[in-house]
Design a protein around this motif. Sequence first.
Motif: not given
Length: 411
Positions: A32-44
């Motif tokens: 799985r490759v995820s991108l860091r988004v706002a709030g320190g969360l990761y979106n796959t």
Amino acid sequence: MHYSKIQLSLVFFLFLLPFVGAAQQWRVVEKRVSLRVAGGLYNTLDSIRYSYDATSNRGSNYTNDTINYISFSQNAGAIIGKKTYDNDDHILVDAVMRRVQSNVVQVQTEDSFTYQAGNLILQRRFQPQYVAGKYQLSLTDKYQYDYDAQNRVSLKKTNNYYSGVIAPDTFYNYYAYNTKGQLVKDSINKVSNGGAPTRYVWHYFAYNANDDTLYWEQHTIDTAGKAILFSRVDYSYNAQGQLLSDSLYYGPGNSLKHIKHSYTYDSQGRLTADTTKEYGYMASNYVTTYTYTPFNYYSEENIAMIDTNGNMQPYHRVNYEYELYWPVSINELANNNDNLTLYPNPATHVLHIKIETPFDKAYIYSNTGQLVKQVEDNTTQVDISQLPAGNYVLQLLANDEMISRQFVVVR
């Protein structure tokens, strides 16, 4: 939960056969490759699921034998692929397909390969864009080889065919070796329409006293027919022979772009960080850090950009999931004849470990791959009284080799 006598007999029979000589291996089932988004969360962004040939059920953590995969991407949608390998781990077919509708799959590209004795490729056929029931174009490369007195390849001849029609250009690769048999020069000449050969591109290689590559250079011909240095890679190593850095310079005149990778390792010799610095064109810096599973495969990669103040800004994350499998290849069975026995099996309160080789640590995993218990100090009796009923895997490290066995806990 209770097992009947029939269930116990069946479970015992199913798990008894693999205990005879073969150790389990780990193989990747998802990336799985995820991108860091706002709030320190990761979106796959992408998720790739792997499955393996049910007939041989070999496979590995790398691309061996038959591997099927499905990739789910936010940008490209669902893509189905398949890679098929022969018994020597040569790739035979590499097909990529896209799911265009529910239950409708369309082939996009298919690469197929044939080989000769000595592992040299004889032919590669590339068939892209399968539309309206047929391929739109077929590209085929055919290779011929000459050998020197030491039976090393001295010449490779390549002809290209487009939908069965030979292309006007023929390429000749000439290889030169030093007294150690190491490749020191690879030059490529092009012949068009049966005319005189034209020097196209060539490479030089140099080595240190430990036979590690010190650098390689690529030279090409500019529009005026002048030979120029187009790219060069320099390598440095530590006292253990591990790669410390590689620096790539590329562009006419060896001055446009420069990319340097620096590597660090832990006490077990595993790569822990790869720092990349780019100069010239993009001039961006980033670092990739690696963490590992107890069985020494990647569990996570974290990619962070390095800002102008030297601070790391998390950017991408890559996670891996693995499963255990029983190899059935004769070679794999022979390589894993480790004399490990677990008893009793099924077990209730205490699991005994019998092995001729001393081991450092042992790990117990659930059938979903979760680590549920760790055993230290070469312990041969393991308390499993707190484990719920079910199927488990014990894995231990002996002589730098990970060895696995399945066992059953009953209540």
